[in-house]
Motif scaffolding. Structure first.
Motif, PDB file in Angstrom:
ATOM      1  N   ARG A   1       8.715  -9.858  28.219  1.00 17.99           N
ATOM      2  CA  ARG A   1       9.158  -8.569  28.785  1.00 17.99           C
ATOM      3  C   ARG A   1       8.269  -7.433  28.305  1.00 17.99           C
ATOM      4  NH1 ARG A   1      15.105  -6.818  28.296  1.00 17.99           N
ATOM      5  NH2 ARG A   1      14.377  -5.230  29.731  1.00 17.99           N
ATOM      6  N   SER A   2       7.919  -7.439  27.004  1.00 17.12           N
ATOM      7  CA  SER A   2       7.095  -6.332  26.496  1.00 17.12           C
ATOM      8  C   SER A   2       5.688  -6.388  27.105  1.00 17.12           C
ATOM      9  CB  SER A   2       7.035  -6.346  24.972  1.00 17.12           C
ATOM     10  OG  SER A   2       6.300  -7.442  24.495  1.00 17.12           O
ATOM     11  N   GLU A   3       5.120  -7.582  27.233  1.00 14.24           N
ATOM     12  CA  GLU A   3       3.802  -7.720  27.877  1.00 14.24           C
ATOM     13  C   GLU A   3       3.856  -7.268  29.335  1.00 14.24           C
ATOM     14  OE1 GLU A   3       0.501  -8.714  27.031  1.00 14.24           O
ATOM     15  OE2 GLU A   3       1.367  -8.148  25.100  1.00 14.24           O
ATOM     16  N   LEU A   4       4.924  -7.677  30.019  1.00 14.62           N
ATOM     17  CA  LEU A   4       5.110  -7.309  31.420  1.00 14.62           C
ATOM     18  C   LEU A   4       5.208  -5.786  31.548  1.00 14.62           C
ATOM     19  CD1 LEU A   4       5.352  -9.039  33.941  1.00 14.62           C
ATOM     20  CD2 LEU A   4       7.819  -8.986  33.682  1.00 14.62           C
ATOM     21  N   GLY A   5       5.956  -5.168  30.635  1.00 15.83           N
ATOM     22  CA  GLY A   5       6.101  -3.717  30.650  1.00 15.83           C
ATOM     23  C   GLY A   5       4.774  -3.007  30.452  1.00 15.83           C
ATOM     24  N   LYS A   6       3.941  -3.524  29.540  1.00 17.07           N
ATOM     25  CA  LYS A   6       2.629  -2.913  29.291  1.00 17.07           C
ATOM     26  C   LYS A   6       1.726  -3.039  30.512  1.00 17.07           C
ATOM     27  CE  LYS A   6       2.578  -4.248  24.449  1.00 17.07           C
ATOM     28  NZ  LYS A   6       1.992  -5.216  23.526  1.00 17.07           N
ATOM     29  N   ARG A   7       1.742  -4.209  31.126  1.00 23.37           N
ATOM     30  CA  ARG A   7       0.826  -4.471  32.245  1.00 23.37           C
ATOM     31  C   ARG A   7       1.241  -3.779  33.529  1.00 23.37           C
ATOM     32  NH1 ARG A   7      -1.456 -10.544  31.889  1.00 23.37           N
ATOM     33  NH2 ARG A   7      -1.846 -10.618  29.650  1.00 23.37           N
ATOM     34  N   MET A   8       2.548  -3.688  33.773  1.00 24.66           N
ATOM     35  CA  MET A   8       3.017  -3.164  35.056  1.00 24.66           C
ATOM     36  C   MET A   8       3.415  -1.695  35.013  1.00 24.66           C
ATOM     37  SD  MET A   8       5.080  -6.342  36.703  1.00 24.66           S
ATOM     38  CE  MET A   8       5.399  -5.410  38.173  1.00 24.66           C
ATOM     39  N   LYS A   9       3.576  -1.146  33.835  1.00 26.56           N
ATOM     40  CA  LYS A   9       3.926   0.268  33.687  1.00 26.56           C
ATOM     41  C   LYS A   9       5.187   0.657  34.468  1.00 26.56           C
ATOM     42  CE  LYS A   9      -0.853   1.651  32.834  1.00 26.56           C
ATOM     43  NZ  LYS A   9      -1.415   0.315  32.692  1.00 26.56           N
ATOM     44  N   LEU A  10       6.206  -0.193  34.374  1.00 29.13           N
ATOM     45  CA  LEU A  10       7.497   0.121  34.991  1.00 29.13           C
ATOM     46  C   LEU A  10       8.322   0.950  34.013  1.00 29.13           C
ATOM     47  CD1 LEU A  10       8.477  -3.370  36.444  1.00 29.13           C
ATOM     48  CD2 LEU A  10       7.828  -1.364  37.751  1.00 29.13           C
ATOM     49  N   ARG A  11       9.174   1.797  34.534  1.00 27.90           N
ATOM     50  CA  ARG A  11      10.033   2.600  33.664  1.00 27.90           C
ATOM     51  C   ARG A  11      10.960   1.682  32.865  1.00 27.90           C
ATOM     52  NH1 ARG A  11      12.786   6.696  36.997  1.00 27.90           N
ATOM     53  NH2 ARG A  11      10.693   7.544  37.149  1.00 27.90           N
ATOM     54  N   HIS A  12      11.566   0.712  33.544  1.00 26.45           N
ATOM     55  CA  HIS A  12      12.434  -0.272  32.887  1.00 26.45           C
ATOM     56  C   HIS A  12      11.953  -1.658  33.290  1.00 26.45           C
ATOM     57  CE1 HIS A  12      15.226   2.835  31.682  1.00 26.45           C
ATOM     58  NE2 HIS A  12      15.241   3.290  32.932  1.00 26.45           N
ATOM     59  N   THR A  13      11.661  -2.476  32.298  1.00 26.22           N
ATOM     60  CA  THR A  13      11.237  -3.847  32.594  1.00 26.22           C
ATOM     61  C   THR A  13      12.486  -4.679  32.858  1.00 26.22           C
ATOM     62  OG1 THR A  13       9.401  -3.540  31.069  1.00 26.22           O
ATOM     63  CG2 THR A  13       9.870  -5.791  31.741  1.00 26.22           C
ATOM     64  N   PRO A  14      12.512  -5.446  33.946  1.00 26.06           N
ATOM     65  CA  PRO A  14      13.712  -6.223  34.269  1.00 26.06           C
ATOM     66  C   PRO A  14      14.006  -7.305  33.229  1.00 26.06           C
ATOM     67  CG  PRO A  14      12.004  -6.511  35.951  1.00 26.06           C
ATOM     68  CD  PRO A  14      11.463  -5.593  34.935  1.00 26.06           C
TER      69      PRO A  14
ATOM     70  N   GLN B   1       4.204  -9.014  41.977  1.00 25.61           N
ATOM     71  CA  GLN B   1       3.405  -8.604  40.827  1.00 25.61           C
ATOM     72  C   GLN B   1       3.942  -9.240  39.541  1.00 25.61           C
ATOM     73  OE1 GLN B   1       0.606  -6.963  41.217  1.00 25.61           O
ATOM     74  NE2 GLN B   1       0.129  -6.968  39.031  1.00 25.61           N
ATOM     75  N   ILE B   2       5.270  -9.313  39.405  1.00 24.85           N
ATOM     76  CA  ILE B   2       5.871  -9.969  38.236  1.00 24.85           C
ATOM     77  C   ILE B   2       5.453 -11.433  38.204  1.00 24.85           C
ATOM     78  CG2 ILE B   2       8.059 -10.780  37.242  1.00 24.85           C
ATOM     79  CD1 ILE B   2       9.298  -8.104  38.136  1.00 24.85           C
ATOM     80  N   LYS B   3       5.498 -12.080  39.359  1.00 23.62           N
ATOM     81  CA  LYS B   3       5.100 -13.490  39.445  1.00 23.62           C
ATOM     82  C   LYS B   3       3.662 -13.678  38.972  1.00 23.62           C
ATOM     83  CE  LYS B   3       4.210 -17.002  42.948  1.00 23.62           C
ATOM     84  NZ  LYS B   3       4.243 -17.299  44.375  1.00 23.62           N
ATOM     85  N   LYS B   4       2.777 -12.841  39.457  1.00 24.30           N
ATOM     86  CA  LYS B   4       1.357 -12.923  39.111  1.00 24.30           C
ATOM     87  C   LYS B   4       1.136 -12.682  37.611  1.00 24.30           C
ATOM     88  CE  LYS B   4      -2.786 -10.325  40.131  1.00 24.30           C
ATOM     89  NZ  LYS B   4      -3.256  -9.152  40.835  1.00 24.30           N
ATOM     90  N   GLU B   5       1.733 -11.608  37.103  1.00 31.79           N
ATOM     91  CA  GLU B   5       1.547 -11.254  35.694  1.00 31.79           C
ATOM     92  C   GLU B   5       2.154 -12.295  34.764  1.00 31.79           C
ATOM     93  OE1 GLU B   5      -0.410  -8.969  34.680  1.00 31.79           O
ATOM     94  OE2 GLU B   5      -0.631  -7.730  36.461  1.00 31.79           O
TER      95      GLU B   5
END
Length: 118
Positions: free
Chosen positions: A75-88, A12-16
């Motif tokens: 990282r912030s975009e990834l966090g918004k899109r994936m809704k992870l508690r902590h973005t890697p 999912q990270i790869k795709k996003e």
């Protein structure tokens, strides 16, 4: 169970990231970048992002610098899109497997042409 989740999150990270880099980043230093893979640690604290960049070594280095400077945004975009508690934490690395494969293919072609001329 945890390995399956880490694999799904990596995909999912790869795709996003591919989508964000292509559509959101406007840095002129960015070349033609392909995200070839993502390896995420088991605790999802870090993600190694493997990239393939078309162009010279200088263009590759410029693309890497552009991505490094955009890491916070990514990282912030990834966090918004994936809704992870902590973005890697994102660590960008070049994937040389495509170049390696092209080189091997070229050597095989050269050998085949040499055998045809005999």
């Amino acid at each position: 169970m945890a390995k399956i989740r880490v694999g799904r999150v990596s995909e999912q990270i790869k795709k996003e990231l591919s989508q964000i880099i292509q559509t959101e980043l406007k840095d002129p230093r960015l070349g033609f970048i392909t995200v070839t893979g993502v390896e995420t640690t088991s605790d999802l604290s870090q993600a190694k992002v493997y990239l393939s960049v078309l162009g010279s070594d200088e263009q590759r280095e410029d693309s890497l610098k552009a991505l490094d400077s955009a890491t916070g945004f990514l990282r912030s975009e990834l966090g918004k899109r994936m809704k992870l508690r902590h973005t890697p934490v994102l660590v960008f690395k070049f994937d040389s497997s495509i170049e390696y494969g092209s080189r091997i293919e070229s050597l095989i072609d050269d050998l085949n042409r040499g055998n045809e001329s005999k």
